[in-house]
Design an enzyme around this catalytic site. Structure first.
Site, PDB file in Angstrom:
ATOM      1  N   THR A   1      -2.482   8.005 -37.523  1.00  0.00           N
ATOM      2  CA  THR A   1      -1.551   9.026 -37.016  1.00  0.00           C
ATOM      3  C   THR A   1      -2.274  10.283 -36.535  1.00  0.00           C
ATOM      4  OG1 THR A   1      -1.150  10.080 -39.185  1.00  0.00           O
ATOM      5  CG2 THR A   1       0.265   8.214 -38.579  1.00  0.00           C
TER       6      THR A   1
ATOM      7  N   MET B   1       1.816  13.773 -34.802  1.00  0.00           N
ATOM      8  CA  MET B   1       3.130  13.108 -34.738  1.00  0.00           C
ATOM      9  C   MET B   1       3.098  11.833 -35.578  1.00  0.00           C
ATOM     10  SD  MET B   1       5.352  14.851 -32.895  1.00  0.00           S
ATOM     11  CE  MET B   1       4.860  16.059 -34.147  1.00  0.00           C
ATOM     12  N   HIS B   2       2.917  12.056 -36.910  1.00  0.00           N
ATOM     13  CA  HIS B   2       2.784  10.919 -37.832  1.00  0.00           C
ATOM     14  C   HIS B   2       3.874   9.866 -37.588  1.00  0.00           C
ATOM     15  CE1 HIS B   2      -0.066  13.244 -40.326  1.00  0.00           C
ATOM     16  NE2 HIS B   2       0.781  14.262 -40.268  1.00  0.00           N
ATOM     17  N   ASP B   3       5.124  10.293 -37.722  1.00  0.00           N
ATOM     18  CA  ASP B   3       6.231   9.332 -37.754  1.00  0.00           C
ATOM     19  C   ASP B   3       6.476   8.661 -36.414  1.00  0.00           C
ATOM     20  OD1 ASP B   3       8.119  11.395 -40.080  1.00  0.00           O
ATOM     21  OD2 ASP B   3       6.611   9.849 -40.430  1.00  0.00           O
TER      22      ASP B   3
ATOM     23  N   THR C   1       4.463   7.471 -34.424  1.00  0.00           N
ATOM     24  CA  THR C   1       3.599   6.305 -34.193  1.00  0.00           C
ATOM     25  C   THR C   1       4.289   5.011 -34.601  1.00  0.00           C
ATOM     26  OG1 THR C   1       2.505   6.445 -36.366  1.00  0.00           O
ATOM     27  CG2 THR C   1       1.487   7.663 -34.531  1.00  0.00           C
TER      28      THR C   1
END
Ligand code: RIB
Ligand code: CA
Length: 308
Positions: free
Chosen positions: A191, A237-239, A241
């Site tokens: 991420t 933008m961890h989520d 991905t």
């Protein structure tokens, strides 16, 4: 093109917000529910934020169901959230008209997975998914696939060992990792390659849409946190991905793994091990390894521009 039915299980959270809007904007996906869980902020706030986001996206057709208020073992250890006190950057919102679904998150998830093949995108602590497995053991064979933002191959973000979604509920994460459903993990080492910079935020503001202005505004405190913590304003933008992988499975290089989660340990509780040894190369569990940030950021910009 066959659309992928998805349930988004989430603790919004400003990066969750981008992931949810990306999913709602993408014709490759059919979002059949958003289910909340405590994580970045408490369950009342994450549930309200999920309602706010489906309203912002003008998608009142997408049901929102309330999930678990606390991890399997113990009370939530909510930090002062980097997502703002309300979880979405502390903007001013009208009270959403979108209601909460009458079922709780787990019962709605189960109803949906029995109707048709469905993928669960899990971008918060895994408490709801662990409860789904314990309340309805047959879910393990009914769920088409699970894509999880969680874990870290090298370094955590809450402790040196643990990433937040796993750290918040290690017992739930261990149960999910042990399940035989096909799953893919997006850990921090993946991420951290998925960034939006100030030019991207300016582009979103330049759309002059409610989504563009609100996403840029809610990411501003997150950019300040990143500047303090990582030394630059690029927001991770961890989520998103996890949603990005479903939109374009070729966009993220993946490897077969076996995953284990540490639930004990004085300093290692919440650690994840991704065993990439050759014996796991054909595993139905995979882990994201690399993505191209320019391609990722252009998809985010293009898809969020689709909202009027
Ligand atoms: O560690 C990153 C994860 O923790 C993301 O899901 C973010 O929303 C926070 O919940
Ligand atoms: Ca999240």
């Amino acid at each position: 093109m066959a659309r992928t039915r998805v349930i988004v299980d989430t603790d919004p959270g400003v990066d969750d917000a981008v992931a949810i809007l990306l999913a709602l904007a993408s014709e490759e996906l059919e979002v059949v529910a958003i289910t909340s869980v405590a994580g970045n902020v408490g369950i009342d706030a994450t549930t309200l934020n999920a309602r706010r986001l489906v309203e912002l996206a003008q998608r009142p057709d997408v049901p929102v169901a309330r999930g678990s208020a606390r991890p399997l073992n113990g009370d939530p250890q909510l930090e002062v959230s980097v997502h703002g006190a309300d979880g979405l950057g502390d903007l001013v919102w009208d009270e959403p008209q979108v209601p909460e679904h009458e079922l709780d998150a787990v019962d709605l998830q189960y109803r949906l997975i029995t109707e048709a093949p469905t993928t669960i995108v899990a971008i918060g602590p895994l408490t709801n998914l662990a409860n789904l497995l314990s309340r309805y053991p047959q879910a393990e064979s009914l769920v088409e696939r699970v894509v999880i933002m969680g874990g870290a191959s090298f370094e955590g973000n809450v402790t040196p060992a643990a990433e937040f979604n796993i750290w918040f509920d290690p017992e739930a994460a261990a149960a999910v990792a042990a399940a035989r459903w096909p799953m893919t993990f997006m850990p921090l080492d993946l991420t951290h390659q998925a960034l939006l910079n100030d030019e991207d935020l300016a582009h979103l503001r330049g759309l002059d849409t409610a989504v563009g202005h609100r996403v840029a505004a809610m990411l501003e405190p997150y950019a300040l946190f990143h500047d303090e913590w990582y030394g630059n304003r690029d927001v991770i933008m961890h989520d998103a991905t996890a949603v990005y992988e479903l939109i374009d499975p070729t966009a993220i290089e993946k490897q077969g793994v076996a995953v284990t989660v540490e639930t004990g340990g004085e300093h290692s509780r919440g650690a994840t091990w991704f065993d990439r040894r050759r014996a796991n190369s054909n595993s139905t569990t995979t882990v994201g390894v690399t993505l191209d940030n320019d391609r990722f950021a252009s998809v985010i910009r293009e898809r969020l521009a689709r909202f009027a």
